[in-house]
Design a protein around this motif. Structure first.
Motif, PDB file in Angstrom:
ATOM      1  N   LEU A   8       0.828  -1.202   0.000  1.00 62.41           N
ATOM      2  CA  LEU A   8       0.000   0.000   0.000  1.00 62.41           C
ATOM      3  C   LEU A   8       0.865   1.255   0.000  1.00 62.41           C
ATOM      4  CD1 LEU A   8      -2.889  -0.874   2.472  1.00 62.41           C
ATOM      5  CD2 LEU A   8      -2.982  -0.733  -0.022  1.00 62.41           C
ATOM      6  N   GLU A   9       1.912   1.240   0.804  1.00 63.60           N
ATOM      7  CA  GLU A   9       2.824   2.384   0.851  1.00 63.60           C
ATOM      8  C   GLU A   9       3.362   2.704  -0.545  1.00 63.60           C
ATOM      9  OE1 GLU A   9       7.322   2.564   2.348  1.00 63.60           O
ATOM     10  OE2 GLU A   9       5.900   2.192   3.963  1.00 63.60           O
ATOM     11  N   LEU A  10       3.756   1.670  -1.274  1.00 59.87           N
ATOM     12  CA  LEU A  10       4.259   1.866  -2.634  1.00 59.87           C
ATOM     13  C   LEU A  10       3.160   2.354  -3.576  1.00 59.87           C
ATOM     14  CD1 LEU A  10       6.464  -1.345  -2.816  1.00 59.87           C
ATOM     15  CD2 LEU A  10       7.304   1.025  -2.752  1.00 59.87           C
ATOM     16  N   ARG A  11       1.972   1.793  -3.439  1.00 61.41           N
ATOM     17  CA  ARG A  11       0.857   2.196  -4.297  1.00 61.41           C
ATOM     18  C   ARG A  11       0.402   3.620  -4.004  1.00 61.41           C
ATOM     19  NH1 ARG A  11      -3.437  -2.411  -3.601  1.00 61.41           N
ATOM     20  NH2 ARG A  11      -4.694  -0.852  -4.651  1.00 61.41           N
ATOM     21  N   TYR A  12       0.510   4.042  -2.757  1.00 64.53           N
ATOM     22  CA  TYR A  12       0.079   5.393  -2.392  1.00 64.53           C
ATOM     23  C   TYR A  12       0.897   6.463  -3.104  1.00 64.53           C
ATOM     24  CZ  TYR A  12      -2.866   3.564   1.390  1.00 64.53           C
ATOM     25  OH  TYR A  12      -3.827   2.921   2.128  1.00 64.53           O
ATOM     26  N   ARG A  13       2.114   6.123  -3.557  1.00 61.42           N
ATOM     27  CA  ARG A  13       2.914   7.099  -4.308  1.00 61.42           C
ATOM     28  C   ARG A  13       2.124   7.662  -5.474  1.00 61.42           C
ATOM     29  NH1 ARG A  13       8.603   4.042  -5.416  1.00 61.42           N
ATOM     30  NH2 ARG A  13       9.200   3.716  -3.242  1.00 61.42           N
ATOM     31  N   TYR A  14       1.424   6.779  -6.183  1.00 65.52           N
ATOM     32  CA  TYR A  14       0.651   7.257  -7.325  1.00 65.52           C
ATOM     33  C   TYR A  14      -0.832   7.376  -7.013  1.00 65.52           C
ATOM     34  CZ  TYR A  14      -0.028   2.220  -8.254  1.00 65.52           C
ATOM     35  OH  TYR A  14      -0.316   0.892  -8.150  1.00 65.52           O
ATOM     36  N   GLU A  15      -1.407   6.433  -6.284  1.00 68.77           N
ATOM     37  CA  GLU A  15      -2.843   6.477  -6.021  1.00 68.77           C
ATOM     38  C   GLU A  15      -3.240   7.717  -5.235  1.00 68.77           C
ATOM     39  OE1 GLU A  15      -4.239   2.887  -4.213  1.00 68.77           O
ATOM     40  OE2 GLU A  15      -3.840   1.692  -5.992  1.00 68.77           O
ATOM     41  N   PHE A  20       3.464   9.631 -10.997  1.00 66.93           N
ATOM     42  CA  PHE A  20       3.398   8.668 -12.092  1.00 66.93           C
ATOM     43  C   PHE A  20       4.712   8.596 -12.856  1.00 66.93           C
ATOM     44  CE2 PHE A  20      -1.003   9.967 -11.330  1.00 66.93           C
ATOM     45  CZ  PHE A  20      -1.549   8.725 -11.068  1.00 66.93           C
ATOM     46  N   SER A  21       5.825   8.924 -12.184  1.00 66.41           N
ATOM     47  CA  SER A  21       7.120   8.901 -12.857  1.00 66.41           C
ATOM     48  C   SER A  21       7.472   7.495 -13.331  1.00 66.41           C
ATOM     49  CB  SER A  21       8.216   9.452 -11.947  1.00 66.41           C
ATOM     50  OG  SER A  21       8.268   8.738 -10.725  1.00 66.41           O
ATOM     51  N   GLU A  22       7.074   6.478 -12.560  1.00 66.45           N
ATOM     52  CA  GLU A  22       7.251   5.090 -12.978  1.00 66.45           C
ATOM     53  C   GLU A  22       6.421   4.184 -12.078  1.00 66.45           C
ATOM     54  OE1 GLU A  22      11.103   3.302 -12.472  1.00 66.45           O
ATOM     55  OE2 GLU A  22      11.339   4.100 -10.462  1.00 66.45           O
ATOM     56  N   ARG A  40      -0.971  -3.112 -11.637  1.00 67.90           N
ATOM     57  CA  ARG A  40      -0.373  -2.388 -12.762  1.00 67.90           C
ATOM     58  C   ARG A  40      -1.472  -1.756 -13.643  1.00 67.90           C
ATOM     59  NH1 ARG A  40       4.717  -2.645 -14.693  1.00 67.90           N
ATOM     60  NH2 ARG A  40       5.130  -4.610 -13.646  1.00 67.90           N
ATOM     61  N   GLN A  41      -2.565  -2.476 -13.860  1.00 68.01           N
ATOM     62  CA  GLN A  41      -3.686  -1.929 -14.641  1.00 68.01           C
ATOM     63  C   GLN A  41      -4.278  -0.706 -13.946  1.00 68.01           C
ATOM     64  OE1 GLN A  41      -6.360  -5.229 -15.068  1.00 68.01           O
ATOM     65  NE2 GLN A  41      -5.243  -6.111 -16.785  1.00 68.01           N
ATOM     66  N   MET A  42      -4.398  -0.773 -12.631  1.00 65.62           N
ATOM     67  CA  MET A  42      -4.915   0.369 -11.876  1.00 65.62           C
ATOM     68  C   MET A  42      -3.959   1.559 -11.977  1.00 65.62           C
ATOM     69  SD  MET A  42      -7.874  -0.446 -10.975  1.00 65.62           S
ATOM     70  CE  MET A  42      -8.193   1.043 -10.061  1.00 65.62           C
ATOM     71  N   TYR A  43      -2.662   1.290 -11.927  1.00 61.82           N
ATOM     72  CA  TYR A  43      -1.665   2.344 -12.102  1.00 61.82           C
ATOM     73  C   TYR A  43      -1.861   3.037 -13.451  1.00 61.82           C
ATOM     74  CZ  TYR A  43       2.829   4.485 -13.258  1.00 61.82           C
ATOM     75  OH  TYR A  43       3.806   5.359 -13.659  1.00 61.82           O
ATOM     76  N   GLU A  44      -1.979   2.236 -14.508  1.00 61.04           N
ATOM     77  CA  GLU A  44      -2.151   2.797 -15.853  1.00 61.04           C
ATOM     78  C   GLU A  44      -3.434   3.625 -15.942  1.00 61.04           C
ATOM     79  OE1 GLU A  44       0.039   2.914 -18.204  1.00 61.04           O
ATOM     80  OE2 GLU A  44       1.462   1.592 -17.188  1.00 61.04           O
ATOM     81  N   PHE A  45      -4.497   3.142 -15.315  1.00 58.67           N
ATOM     82  CA  PHE A  45      -5.763   3.875 -15.318  1.00 58.67           C
ATOM     83  C   PHE A  45      -5.605   5.226 -14.615  1.00 58.67           C
ATOM     84  CE2 PHE A  45      -9.766   5.012 -13.240  1.00 58.67           C
ATOM     85  CZ  PHE A  45     -10.588   5.139 -14.339  1.00 58.67           C
ATOM     86  N   TYR A  46      -5.039   5.205 -13.391  1.00 57.84           N
ATOM     87  CA  TYR A  46      -4.835   6.445 -12.643  1.00 57.84           C
ATOM     88  C   TYR A  46      -3.932   7.400 -13.418  1.00 57.84           C
ATOM     89  CZ  TYR A  46      -7.064   5.578  -8.119  1.00 57.84           C
ATOM     90  OH  TYR A  46      -7.975   5.386  -7.119  1.00 57.84           O
TER      91      TYR A  46
END
Length: 132
Positions: A8-15, A20-22, A40-46
């Protein structure tokens, strides 16, 4: 729970913060497919939507062991409630595009590549958390 909290900590960077740097490469250390592909799909969507959340606010989380639950040879199972009602998604202009909600999650972990990884999870909206 520590492994899930790290993901979650890692996902919170973008979520939450809109970084969205990577796609965080460290996620492959704690997640495996099919869960990793879903994240990864959620990352791309966000990233495509350029969504983020208000500064300094994180979802409330209740996590408990899920004894007796197993899926596809999992070694550990957790159940959780995630409350994002105070964490709306905002567009690039700061307008609310998605209200938060309350979700119940089932999370399954197993050893892969020498590490315990979250590989499968389900979630669905609920009215009240059964874990509190």
């Amino acid at each position: 729970p520590i492994l899930f909290m790290r993901s979650l900590e890692l996902r919170y960077r973008y979520e939450l913060r809109g970084d969205f740097s990577e796609f965080p490469p460290e996620l492959s250390e704690v997640l495996a497919d099919p869960y990793l592909s879903w994240v990864r799909q959620m990352y791309e969507f966000y990233r495509e939507q350029n969504w983020s959340s208000p500064e300094g606010i994180e979802p409330a989380m209740v996590i408990r062991p899920y004894p007796g639950a197993s899926r596809e040879g999992s070694d550990v199972a957790l159940q959780a409630c995630q409350d994002t009602t105070q964490v709306p998604a905002l567009d690039a202009n700061g307008q609310v595009v998605s209200e938060g909600g309350l979700d119940y999650l089932e999370l399954y972990f197993k050893r892969m590549d020498g590490n315990l990884k979250l590989f499968y999870g389900t979630h669905h909206g609920i009215e009240q958390c059964p874990l509190v």
